[in-house]
Scaffold this active site. Structure first.
Site, PDB file in Angstrom:
ATOM      1  N   SER A 226     -13.120   2.372   2.979  1.00 45.94           N
ATOM      2  CA  SER A 226     -12.161   1.886   1.986  1.00 45.94           C
ATOM      3  C   SER A 226     -11.000   2.860   1.889  1.00 45.94           C
ATOM      4  O   SER A 226     -11.181   4.029   1.553  1.00 45.94           O
ATOM      5  CB  SER A 226     -12.857   1.753   0.622  1.00 45.94           C
ATOM      6  OG  SER A 226     -11.893   1.748  -0.409  1.00 45.94           O
TER       7      SER A 226
ATOM      8  N   SER B 163       0.830  -1.215   0.000  1.00 44.67           N
ATOM      9  CA  SER B 163       0.000   0.000   0.000  1.00 44.67           C
ATOM     10  C   SER B 163       0.862   1.262   0.000  1.00 44.67           C
ATOM     11  O   SER B 163       0.585   2.223  -0.727  1.00 44.67           O
ATOM     12  CB  SER B 163      -0.853   0.058   1.269  1.00 44.67           C
ATOM     13  OG  SER B 163      -1.933  -0.799   1.173  1.00 44.67           O
TER      14      SER B 163
ATOM     15  N   ASP C  10      -7.182  -7.458   4.811  1.00 43.07           N
ATOM     16  CA  ASP C  10      -6.439  -8.395   3.969  1.00 43.07           C
ATOM     17  C   ASP C  10      -5.969  -9.624   4.747  1.00 43.07           C
ATOM     18  O   ASP C  10      -5.475 -10.587   4.147  1.00 43.07           O
ATOM     19  CB  ASP C  10      -5.241  -7.686   3.314  1.00 43.07           C
ATOM     20  CG  ASP C  10      -5.713  -6.656   2.295  1.00 43.07           C
ATOM     21  OD1 ASP C  10      -6.847  -6.780   1.792  1.00 43.07           O
ATOM     22  OD2 ASP C  10      -4.952  -5.705   2.019  1.00 43.07           O
TER      23      ASP C  10
ATOM     24  N   GLN D 221      -8.819   2.801  -0.321  1.00 44.92           N
ATOM     25  CA  GLN D 221      -8.611   3.153  -1.729  1.00 44.92           C
ATOM     26  C   GLN D 221      -9.529   4.290  -2.154  1.00 44.92           C
ATOM     27  O   GLN D 221      -9.093   5.247  -2.797  1.00 44.92           O
ATOM     28  CB  GLN D 221      -8.846   1.918  -2.607  1.00 44.92           C
ATOM     29  CG  GLN D 221      -7.783   0.844  -2.396  1.00 44.92           C
ATOM     30  CD  GLN D 221      -8.030  -0.412  -3.199  1.00 44.92           C
ATOM     31  OE1 GLN D 221      -9.109  -0.607  -3.750  1.00 44.92           O
ATOM     32  NE2 GLN D 221      -7.036  -1.286  -3.254  1.00 44.92           N
TER      33      GLN D 221
ATOM     34  N   ARG E 230     -13.430 -13.237  -1.683  1.00 41.56           N
ATOM     35  CA  ARG E 230     -12.679 -13.943  -0.634  1.00 41.56           C
ATOM     36  C   ARG E 230     -13.570 -14.594   0.418  1.00 41.56           C
ATOM     37  O   ARG E 230     -13.053 -15.374   1.223  1.00 41.56           O
ATOM     38  CB  ARG E 230     -11.653 -12.997   0.018  1.00 41.56           C
ATOM     39  CG  ARG E 230     -10.441 -12.774  -0.855  1.00 41.56           C
ATOM     40  CD  ARG E 230      -9.309 -12.050  -0.126  1.00 41.56           C
ATOM     41  NE  ARG E 230      -8.212 -11.780  -1.052  1.00 41.56           N
ATOM     42  CZ  ARG E 230      -7.415 -10.730  -0.995  1.00 41.56           C
ATOM     43  NH1 ARG E 230      -7.582  -9.816  -0.032  1.00 41.56           N
ATOM     44  NH2 ARG E 230      -6.438 -10.567  -1.864  1.00 41.56           N
TER      45      ARG E 230
HETATM   46  C1  S3P Z   1      -5.729  -0.975   0.097  1.00 44.97           C
HETATM   47  C2  S3P Z   1      -6.921  -0.929   0.769  1.00 44.97           C
HETATM   48  C3  S3P Z   1      -7.778  -2.098   0.989  1.00 44.97           C
HETATM   49  C4  S3P Z   1      -6.985  -3.392   0.831  1.00 44.97           C
HETATM   50  C5  S3P Z   1      -6.128  -3.394  -0.387  1.00 44.97           C
HETATM   51  C6  S3P Z   1      -5.148  -2.233  -0.377  1.00 44.97           C
HETATM   52  C7  S3P Z   1      -4.986   0.283  -0.117  1.00 44.97           C
HETATM   53  O1  S3P Z   1      -8.825  -2.094   0.041  1.00 44.97           O
HETATM   54  O2  S3P Z   1      -7.865  -4.495   0.799  1.00 44.97           O
HETATM   55  O3  S3P Z   1      -5.387  -4.607  -0.457  1.00 44.97           O
HETATM   56  O4  S3P Z   1      -3.804   0.239  -0.488  1.00 44.97           O
HETATM   57  O5  S3P Z   1      -5.585   1.348   0.095  1.00 44.97           O
HETATM   58  P1  S3P Z   1     -10.144  -1.189   0.289  1.00 44.97           P
HETATM   59  O6  S3P Z   1      -9.655   0.153   0.574  1.00 44.97           O
HETATM   60  O7  S3P Z   1     -10.927  -1.218  -0.977  1.00 44.97           O
HETATM   61  O8  S3P Z   1     -10.870  -1.871   1.410  1.00 44.97           O
END
Ligand code: S3P
Length: 433
Positions: free
Chosen positions: A167, A22, A320, A169, A351
């Protein structure tokens, strides 16, 4: 590629897990937005994060590998160029697919198309398209709301966005757009998710703050400056070794230089409740956004486990690692229940389905629910064959299950591990001795 993982004796020794995936993705993207060169130390060398370096290069940044370091010569916040090579290929990288559009959407001009592999093409993208459109972005996904994503540069305005799901992301995408938008941008999360973007932007000089459940950027930012970034070890990768160490009698491991950001250490709290001894010295709670990532060592010993419950607010902090919680549950006394984790259905595979089918095929007493799973611990796992479905975390889950099983586990599609942890098998061999 098929690989067999036989029942193992104790795991012993010290490892440094690979760099955090990340944080590596964010380091490459934020470095690409800077005006002066950024040196990234310990950048993750994996399929996913190499896709991000290539994407940042495609929009005009210079990437130079200098031994263990990578120097990124960014294009500045508003200097992203069209990709001369055409479509930007994100491969399997959801973080790249969901973060980069935030920045590109608010550029002064240009257009871009982002696409990826079969797994990426199944993952929901409306979650970024909707807030970006509210900001004024010209962005399109397929009619099903999936990749490819097409973006045409447009002026953006800040928004007050209440996220429907927690999230890291989506939050990061909106914050990236907020950097190039006029007016303030506020993002409110239903539960706290990983905060690496906030910390990196704070380190780059962005006036960003936390206000309760919200993150706020106050209006236009002119310039970012990062200097040097050190990427810590990835706790999500280390978690496979930690769980192997906890499950296999007589094990004793030291995991060095691993990131212990409080928004990532849910798995350590879960392990603690299950009775495992994983010593760490994490940072305390605070409303300030620190411009750094805490790093420390973990000391892992095998132990007997009891079942636990994981729900709601804990899910994003261990998202994760939840497949590993299912494996731990199979060896624990009593029931282990994970709730509020419907987001697991939208990862590199569904998952909930792949973990439940995979582990029950190996002999676990596990059942899927709409938003998680229930495992009745039997203290043992027979073994057999598990398919990775092209999902790196499922491949590594199968391998660890094999070490702890009675008859060993064959993983079909083990090559998927290289998405986040290319040296996984050699690190395991080193610990098995
Ligand atoms: C991540 C956020 C998580 C995680 C992914 C990496 C990131 O996803 O599951 O492996 O780098 O921001 P979500 O933000 O969609 O939950």
């Amino acid at each position: 590629m098929r690989a067999k993982f036989d029942p193992s004796g104790p795991l012993k020794g010290t490892i440094r897990p690979p760099a955090d995936k990340s944080i590596s993705h964010r380091a490459a993207m934020v470095a690409g937005m800077c005006d002066s060169p950024v040196t990234i130390r310990n950048y993750l060398n994996s399929q996913d994060t190499n896709s991000t370096l290539a994407a940042v290069e495609a929009v005009g940044a210079g990437i130079e590998r200098r031994g263990e370091e990578i120097v990124v010569r960014g294009v500045g916040l508003r200097g992203a160029q069209e990709s001369a090579a055409g479509v930007i290929d994100v491969g399997n990288a959801g973080t790249l697919m969901r973060l980069l559009p935030g920045w590109l959407a608010g550029q002064p001009d240009g257009d871009w198309e982002l696409d990826g592999d079969d797994s990426i093409r199944k993952r929901p993208m409306r979650r970024i398209v909707d807030p970006l459109r509210q900001m004024g972005a010209h962005i399109d996904a397929s009619p099903e709301g999936t990749a490819p994503i097409c973006i045409e540069a447009a002026p953006l305005s800040g928004i007050d966005y209440v996220m429907p799901v927690a999230s890291g992301q989506v939050k990061s995408c909106v914050l990236f757009a907020g950097l190039v938008a006029s007016g303030a941008t506020r993002v409110t999360e239903p539960e706290v998710s990983r905060d690496h973007t906030e910390r990196m932007l704070a380190a780059a000089g962005v006036p960003i703050r936390r206000e309760g459940e919200s993150i706020v950027i106050d209006g236009l930012v002119d310039e970012l400056e990062l200097g040097t970034i050190d990427v810590p070890g990835d706790l999500s990768s280390a978690a496979f070794m930690i769980v192997a160490g906890v499950l296999i009698k007589g094990s004793r491991l030291v995991i060095k230089d691993v990131g212990l950001n409080r928004t990532r250490i849910g798995i350590l709290r879960i392990l603690e409740r299950m009775g495992a001894v994983v010593l760490a010295d994490p940072e305390g709670d605070s409303n300030e956004i620190p411009g750094h990532e805490p790093v420390g060592d973990l000391d892992v010993a095998a132990t007997t486990l009891v079942g636990t419950e994981v729900s709601g607010d804990e899910v994003p902090l261990a998202i994760d690692e939840l497949p590993l919680v299912a494996l731990l549950g199979a060896f624990a006394e009593g029931e282990t229940v994970v709730r509020g984790a419907q987001e697991l259905r939208f990862k590199e595979s569904d998952r909930i389905a792949t973990v439940v089918d995979g582990l029950s095929g190996l002999g676990a007493d596990i059942e899927a629910t709409d938003d998680g799973f229930v495992v009745r611990g039997t203290g043992r796992l027979k073994g057999g064959t598990i398919a990775s479905h092209g999902d790196h975390r499922l491949a590594m889950l199968g391998a660890i299950a094999g070490l702890a099983s009675e008859e060993g586990v064959t993983v079909d599609g083990m090559q998927a591990a290289s998405v986040s942890y290319p040296s996984f098998e050699s690190d395991l061999r080193h610990l098995i001795g």
